[in-house]
Every structure is written in C-alpha cells, then in structure tokens.
Design a protein around this motif. Sequence first.
Motif, PDB file in Angstrom:
ATOM      1  N   GLU A   1      72.584  50.882   9.060  1.00 16.00           N
ATOM      2  CA  GLU A   1      72.787  50.205  10.344  1.00 16.00           C
ATOM      3  C   GLU A   1      71.467  49.773  10.968  1.00 16.00           C
ATOM      4  O   GLU A   1      71.360  48.684  11.546  1.00 16.00           O
ATOM      5  N   HIS A   2      70.446  50.614  10.835  1.00 17.28           N
ATOM      6  CA  HIS A   2      69.144  50.334  11.464  1.00 17.28           C
ATOM      7  C   HIS A   2      68.102  49.807  10.475  1.00 17.28           C
ATOM      8  O   HIS A   2      66.922  49.730  10.814  1.00 17.28           O
ATOM      9  N   ASN A   3      68.566  49.492   9.262  1.00 13.87           N
ATOM     10  CA  ASN A   3      67.687  48.895   8.250  1.00 13.87           C
ATOM     11  C   ASN A   3      66.446  49.753   7.995  1.00 13.87           C
ATOM     12  O   ASN A   3      65.317  49.268   7.996  1.00 13.87           O
ATOM     13  N   LEU A   4      66.674  51.026   7.729  1.00 14.29           N
ATOM     14  CA  LEU A   4      65.572  51.977   7.575  1.00 14.29           C
ATOM     15  C   LEU A   4      65.209  52.266   6.116  1.00 14.29           C
ATOM     16  O   LEU A   4      64.244  52.980   5.857  1.00 14.29           O
ATOM     17  N   PHE A   5      65.980  51.735   5.182  1.00 13.08           N
ATOM     18  CA  PHE A   5      65.673  51.961   3.771  1.00 13.08           C
ATOM     19  C   PHE A   5      64.544  51.042   3.329  1.00 13.08           C
ATOM     20  O   PHE A   5      64.483  49.873   3.707  1.00 13.08           O
ATOM     21  N   ASN A   6      63.633  51.582   2.516  1.00 16.81           N
ATOM     22  CA  ASN A   6      62.513  50.786   1.999  1.00 16.81           C
ATOM     23  C   ASN A   6      62.958  49.833   0.889  1.00 16.81           C
ATOM     24  O   ASN A   6      62.446  48.722   0.776  1.00 16.81           O
ATOM     25  N   ASP A   7      63.869  50.295   0.043  1.00 19.98           N
ATOM     26  CA  ASP A   7      64.347  49.451  -1.061  1.00 19.98           C
ATOM     27  C   ASP A   7      65.723  49.932  -1.513  1.00 19.98           C
ATOM     28  O   ASP A   7      66.239  50.952  -1.044  1.00 19.98           O
ATOM     29  N   ASN A   8      66.283  49.191  -2.458  1.00 23.19           N
ATOM     30  CA  ASN A   8      67.633  49.507  -2.941  1.00 23.19           C
ATOM     31  C   ASN A   8      67.676  50.811  -3.732  1.00 23.19           C
ATOM     32  O   ASN A   8      68.741  51.443  -3.828  1.00 23.19           O
ATOM     33  N   LYS A   9      66.535  51.229  -4.304  1.00 27.21           N
ATOM     34  CA  LYS A   9      66.518  52.486  -5.046  1.00 27.21           C
ATOM     35  C   LYS A   9      66.806  53.668  -4.136  1.00 27.21           C
ATOM     36  O   LYS A   9      67.477  54.628  -4.533  1.00 27.21           O
ATOM     37  N   GLU A  10      66.315  53.605  -2.910  1.00 25.13           N
ATOM     38  CA  GLU A  10      66.593  54.669  -1.942  1.00 25.13           C
ATOM     39  C   GLU A  10      68.080  54.732  -1.619  1.00 25.13           C
ATOM     40  O   GLU A  10      68.653  55.812  -1.488  1.00 25.13           O
ATOM     41  N   ILE A  11      68.684  53.565  -1.471  1.00 24.04           N
ATOM     42  CA  ILE A  11      70.121  53.499  -1.191  1.00 24.04           C
ATOM     43  C   ILE A  11      70.896  54.090  -2.363  1.00 24.04           C
ATOM     44  O   ILE A  11      71.806  54.914  -2.175  1.00 24.04           O
ATOM     45  N   GLY A  12      70.536  53.656  -3.569  1.00 19.55           N
ATOM     46  CA  GLY A  12      71.223  54.160  -4.757  1.00 19.55           C
ATOM     47  C   GLY A  12      71.112  55.669  -4.891  1.00 19.55           C
ATOM     48  O   GLY A  12      72.075  56.343  -5.267  1.00 19.55           O
ATOM     49  N   LYS A  13      69.960  56.213  -4.541  1.00 18.79           N
ATOM     50  CA  LYS A  13      69.729  57.653  -4.665  1.00 18.79           C
ATOM     51  C   LYS A  13      70.659  58.442  -3.759  1.00 18.79           C
ATOM     52  O   LYS A  13      71.278  59.434  -4.186  1.00 18.79           O
ATOM     53  N   ILE A  14      70.804  58.024  -2.500  1.00 19.50           N
ATOM     54  CA  ILE A  14      71.649  58.761  -1.569  1.00 19.50           C
ATOM     55  C   ILE A  14      73.130  58.554  -1.894  1.00 19.50           C
ATOM     56  O   ILE A  14      73.943  59.470  -1.727  1.00 19.50           O
TER      57      ILE A  14
END
Length: 221
Positions: A44-57
Amino acid sequence: MTQNYQQNNVQVIFVNMNITITNITKDKIDELNKCFKMLDKNLEHNLFNDNKEIGKIVIEIISIMEMIFDDSSSEKWKIETYNNPFKQAIESGLFFLEYINNKLLKQKLIDIKIYNEFDNFIMNNIESLIHNKEQFLFELYIYKWLKKENYINSNPSFSRYNEDNNNNSENEELTNFYNKYHRKILDWIIKNKNNLQENPLSNEKNKIYYNLLNSYKQISK
C-alpha cells in the motif's frame, strides 16, 4: 509432524476476512497474520525495494499456510461440520490466491511460478475433498440437463444452484454436454431411472466441494 493445538477458537484475519478456525496452532496463525499485514502495508505504501522482496514474503506466507493445511488435514473427512478447520483453511487459501492474482500477478510484481505453485496447491486440496470428481460432475450435469429439459420436477433445495440454468451460457454448455455424451447419459438415466430426482448437491460434502471449486474457478479463469 508435532501438533501443538489450542483449546480455544482462534481468529484468522486477512484484512476484511474473519475466519474462525479451531484446533490450529495459535503461533502459526499469529505469524500468518503478521506476515500478511506486513505484505499488505508495504504494498500500500510502496515500501518494497524490488520484486524479490515481495516474492520472499509471499513464499513465507504460503509456507505458513501449508503448515496450517497440514495441521488441519485430518479434519477434511468431516468437512461438513460447522467451522471445519480444513474447509476454512481452503477458504483462507482462496482469499490469498485471489489477493496474489489481483494485487501482484496482474501488476507483474511476482514471479508467475510462485502463483502457479500455490494455485496447484489450493486446487489439489479442493480435489482431495471428493472421491471421484469426474463422476460427481457427470451426474450433476445430468441432473441440470434433466431440469433444463423439464424431465424432472423443480426442487426448492436446488433453487439457488438452478438460477444459472436461466443464462444462455450454461444452457449452451449443457446442450454441448448432452451432444457429446448422449449415449453415456441415456445409459445412466436408464440405469438410475428411479433416482433421477436425487440432486447430487443434496449431499453436504458434495455441495461444499462444488462451492469451493466454483470459488477457485472464479479466481483462476
């Protein structure tokens, strides 16, 4: 797998979704909620650095959900019971599958392999609820076709499932079904002529499976 069950009901909350699950390890549910809220907030707040972080969580959330499925799998044989934990684990999985689809996959924020693996996991667990999917759907389609052609009387218990018979898409689907399997359908009707009024969805387990399957199809279509 060692299971540390809690005696009290535990609330699993996915943002706007509130599901009561019994006999599931509270620590896993708390961790699941924590990870999901972190994912949702950071998106929501666009706090991820990249898509790898998203994939990890996302993978972490899926791993926790798989453990919850494992903990509740012994309850699948009583799927029709009130607040059945395995049924609600599937419902939670369907919610998260739709969330990934809408929030991540369509925005190309996640590797499609992660989505596909979780999609297969959810589908396999839904399929595990029924002994013979093909036979159940075959008999359900015969029942619907017989109703469409007015060969059997209307049954109020089927009314909410029969509403779809009024749309052209399902009527066409049922006509194609008959054209493709007419010999097999007629053989079945002759063999079961005394039981044609029996609605396959009168069986509570069948109905739960059918509802979950349709929910899955709405997400994965």
